[in-house]
Design a protein around this motif. Sequence first.
Motif: not given
Ligand SMILES: *[C@@H]1O[C@H](CO)[C@@H](O)[C@H](O)[C@H]1NC(C)=O
Length: 248
Positions: A88-93
Amino acid sequence: MHISLATLATLLPLLPLSSAQSSGQGKTTRYWDCCKPSCAWPKKSSAPSPVKTCNKSDQPLNDQGNTRSACDSGGTAFMCSNQSPWALNETLSYGWAAVNIQGGNEASWCCACYELTFTSGPVAGKKMIVQATNTGGDLGNNHFDIAMPGGGVGIFNACTQQYGAPANGWGERYGGIRGKNECEGFPAALKDGCNWRFDWFQGADNPSVSFKQVACPAAITAKSGCVRQRDVIDQTPTGPSTVPTWTP
Ligand SMILES: *[C@@H]1O[C@H](CO)[C@@H](O)[C@H](O)[C@H]1NC(C)=O
Ligand SMILES: *[C@@H]1O[C@H](CO)[C@@H](O)[C@H](O)[C@H]1NC(C)=O
């Protein structure tokens, strides 16, 4: 805040299921065997529908979970390619895993979701939410065998039958391929999931995790088709705001 037992009893049905949820330290491995996952059989858990499976052409089977796995002789149900991990982004899959949770069983973990926080290797600190779609007799306690194309077929292999992969699957039977360049030769439907391992996952090699059970994100269950009863955090607010204010 003090709450009498009687008051607590009346509030319990309103509280999220946190008391029944599991957490702890665990280990990970990786696999992609193309087989029907075990939570795709009917009535493994409280979920009304089992995990979706696909036919050999990667098209969803509408079989209520009754088709035999391609890893059993004569079976024609395979893992769907869209049950591959994504960032989804750098820190979450998000993704899926075969699991074994200490003290649990398939009824308690099939289609439940777990937030993993990686605690070793290049991905330390990153998070991944996985839905349990599978299990395995070779898994130890608190073990998450994360599904990722090219991660190794392990004991069973339907990838040769489905995609013409080599006899032991792509790469090593356990561990799979070694480099992102090998993803280029993959079937189109599996390429993104294969690349994920070397991009977001940074080629991590079985990192350890801390984990806690969480409600499943709708984006995950939309693909797997499996939602446990009362696993509803995405649809309703949770936590203190849903609990009536206590007055003495
Ligand atoms: C990544 O996505 C999650 C879920 O949408 C969100 O809660 C989190 O803040 C995001 N992290 C970054 C670094 O954008
Ligand atoms: C898979 O299912 C699709 C859609 O029902 C069908 O068109 C296709 O022929 C099936 N493929 C195999 C190999 O059964």
